[in-house]
Design a protein around this motif. Structure first.
Motif, mmCIF file in Angstrom:
data_model
loop_
_atom_site.group_PDB
_atom_site.id
_atom_site.type_symbol
_atom_site.label_atom_id
_atom_site.label_comp_id
_atom_site.label_asym_id
_atom_site.label_seq_id
_atom_site.Cartn_x
_atom_site.Cartn_y
_atom_site.Cartn_z
ATOM 1 N N ILE A 40 50.014 44.233 43.502
ATOM 2 C CA ILE A 40 49.063 44.680 44.485
ATOM 3 C C ILE A 40 47.894 45.206 43.937
ATOM 4 C CG2 ILE A 40 51.049 45.570 45.847
ATOM 5 C CD1 ILE A 40 50.470 48.376 44.740
ATOM 6 N N SER A 41 47.624 44.938 42.355
ATOM 7 C CA SER A 41 46.495 45.258 41.969
ATOM 8 C C SER A 41 45.780 43.925 41.461
ATOM 9 C CB SER A 41 46.546 46.203 40.678
ATOM 10 O OG SER A 41 47.574 45.377 39.649
ATOM 11 N N ASP A 57 44.557 44.583 45.843
ATOM 12 C CA ASP A 57 44.470 43.292 46.191
ATOM 13 C C ASP A 57 44.516 42.989 47.563
ATOM 14 O OD1 ASP A 57 44.133 40.508 46.202
ATOM 15 O OD2 ASP A 57 45.855 40.068 44.710
ATOM 16 N N ALA A 58 43.536 43.412 48.236
ATOM 17 C CA ALA A 58 43.688 43.188 49.610
ATOM 18 C C ALA A 58 43.368 41.735 50.232
ATOM 19 C CB ALA A 58 42.515 43.657 50.299
ATOM 20 N N SER A 63 48.787 42.684 54.267
ATOM 21 C CA SER A 63 50.108 42.756 55.109
ATOM 22 C C SER A 63 50.766 44.255 54.356
ATOM 23 C CB SER A 63 50.915 41.652 55.143
ATOM 24 O OG SER A 63 51.489 41.317 53.852
ATOM 25 N N LEU A 64 50.476 44.520 53.318
ATOM 26 C CA LEU A 64 51.398 45.636 52.556
ATOM 27 C C LEU A 64 50.520 46.857 52.566
ATOM 28 C CD1 LEU A 64 52.834 43.997 49.341
ATOM 29 C CD2 LEU A 64 54.069 44.610 51.312
ATOM 30 N N VAL A 65 49.039 46.806 52.812
ATOM 31 C CA VAL A 65 48.338 48.196 52.734
ATOM 32 C C VAL A 65 48.846 49.349 53.423
ATOM 33 C CG1 VAL A 65 46.678 47.635 54.395
ATOM 34 C CG2 VAL A 65 45.972 48.852 52.509
ATOM 35 N N GLU A 66 49.270 49.217 54.742
ATOM 36 C CA GLU A 66 50.017 50.268 55.530
ATOM 37 C C GLU A 66 51.145 50.731 54.789
ATOM 38 O OE1 GLU A 66 50.471 49.407 59.515
ATOM 39 O OE2 GLU A 66 48.475 48.261 59.945
ATOM 40 N N ASP A 67 52.153 49.646 54.110
ATOM 41 C CA ASP A 67 53.145 50.382 53.830
ATOM 42 C C ASP A 67 52.879 51.100 52.357
ATOM 43 O OD1 ASP A 67 54.719 49.108 55.460
ATOM 44 O OD2 ASP A 67 54.714 47.422 54.317
ATOM 45 N N ILE A 68 51.907 50.649 51.735
ATOM 46 C CA ILE A 68 51.572 51.207 50.252
ATOM 47 C C ILE A 68 50.873 52.922 50.691
ATOM 48 C CG2 ILE A 68 49.703 51.256 48.570
ATOM 49 C CD1 ILE A 68 52.057 49.105 48.333
ATOM 50 N N LYS A 79 35.965 53.973 47.684
ATOM 51 C CA LYS A 79 35.084 53.113 46.788
ATOM 52 C C LYS A 79 35.673 51.810 47.111
ATOM 53 C CE LYS A 79 35.986 55.181 43.116
ATOM 54 N NZ LYS A 79 35.809 55.542 41.692
ATOM 55 N N LYS A 80 34.741 50.685 47.106
ATOM 56 C CA LYS A 80 35.100 49.161 47.152
ATOM 57 C C LYS A 80 34.278 48.505 46.275
ATOM 58 C CE LYS A 80 36.514 49.639 51.909
ATOM 59 N NZ LYS A 80 36.488 49.375 53.332
ATOM 60 N N HIS A 81 34.563 47.298 45.868
ATOM 61 C CA HIS A 81 33.894 46.560 44.963
ATOM 62 C C HIS A 81 34.081 45.001 45.638
ATOM 63 C CE1 HIS A 81 34.555 49.792 42.002
ATOM 64 N NE2 HIS A 81 33.009 49.608 42.000
ATOM 65 N N GLN A 82 32.902 44.287 45.401
ATOM 66 C CA GLN A 82 32.989 42.737 46.009
ATOM 67 C C GLN A 82 33.156 41.986 44.636
ATOM 68 O OE1 GLN A 82 32.007 42.580 49.305
ATOM 69 N NE2 GLN A 82 32.143 40.561 49.046
ATOM 70 N N SER A 83 33.925 40.916 44.928
ATOM 71 C CA SER A 83 34.015 39.648 44.103
ATOM 72 C C SER A 83 34.100 38.532 44.964
ATOM 73 C CB SER A 83 35.321 40.003 43.260
ATOM 74 O OG SER A 83 35.502 38.822 42.292
ATOM 75 N N GLY A 84 32.891 37.590 44.708
ATOM 76 C CA GLY A 84 33.011 36.429 45.507
ATOM 77 C C GLY A 84 32.863 37.116 47.099
ATOM 78 N N TRP A 85 33.809 36.383 48.098
ATOM 79 C CA TRP A 85 33.603 36.595 49.259
ATOM 80 C C TRP A 85 34.570 37.751 49.568
ATOM 81 C CZ3 TRP A 85 29.973 34.476 51.915
ATOM 82 C CH2 TRP A 85 29.483 33.336 51.492
ATOM 83 N N CYS A 86 35.434 38.445 48.740
ATOM 84 C CA CYS A 86 36.383 39.281 49.039
ATOM 85 C C CYS A 86 35.852 40.708 48.530
ATOM 86 C CB CYS A 86 37.722 39.210 48.194
ATOM 87 S SG CYS A 86 38.464 37.528 48.491
ATOM 88 N N GLU A 87 36.291 41.748 49.336
ATOM 89 C CA GLU A 87 35.915 43.258 48.940
ATOM 90 C C GLU A 87 37.391 43.850 48.932
ATOM 91 O OE1 GLU A 87 32.886 45.864 51.018
ATOM 92 O OE2 GLU A 87 34.749 45.952 52.325
ATOM 93 N N TYR A 88 37.325 44.472 47.593
ATOM 94 C CA TYR A 88 38.608 45.284 47.211
ATOM 95 C C TYR A 88 38.632 46.571 47.096
ATOM 96 C CZ TYR A 88 39.716 40.553 45.524
ATOM 97 O OH TYR A 88 39.906 39.099 45.635
#
Length: 102
Positions: A40-41, A57-58, A63-68, A79-88
């Protein structure tokens, strides 16, 4: 040692902690039978995190974020960080949880 159990839509899981080579926290979930469910990371090496924080690791585990979050073991830092097209999003293991690596 405290067992970190998280109920997911796939069944009960146990969280195992480790560290990436740059010191960032890594977390993997295993089903009760010992089968890996999800890492999950994710590691974004050019970012700064506090020792209890990790990038969720969104991209692969949305699908696991709500359970987490429902587990009550983690806080969303906002906080959020961008890597390529993805935001984490950056999540934090709550202070009362003992992080035992390995």
């Amino acid at each position: 040692m405290q067992r970190i159990a998280i109920e997911t839509k796939y069944g009960w899981t146990t969280a195992r902690f480790g560290r990436y080579s740059n010191g960032h926290l890594g977390i993997q979930l295993f089903l009760d039978g010992g089968e890996p469910l999800a890492k999950i990371s994710t590691n974004l090496p050019d970012t700064n995190l506090e020792p209890r924080e990790f990038h969720f690791d969104a991209n692969n585990n949305s699908s696991l974020v709500e359970d987490i979050m429902r587990s009550g073991l983690f806080d969303d830092t906002g906080k959020k960080h961008q890597s390529g097209w993805c935001e984490y999003p950056v999540l934090k293991v709550k202070d009362h949880i003992e992080i035992v690596e390995g």
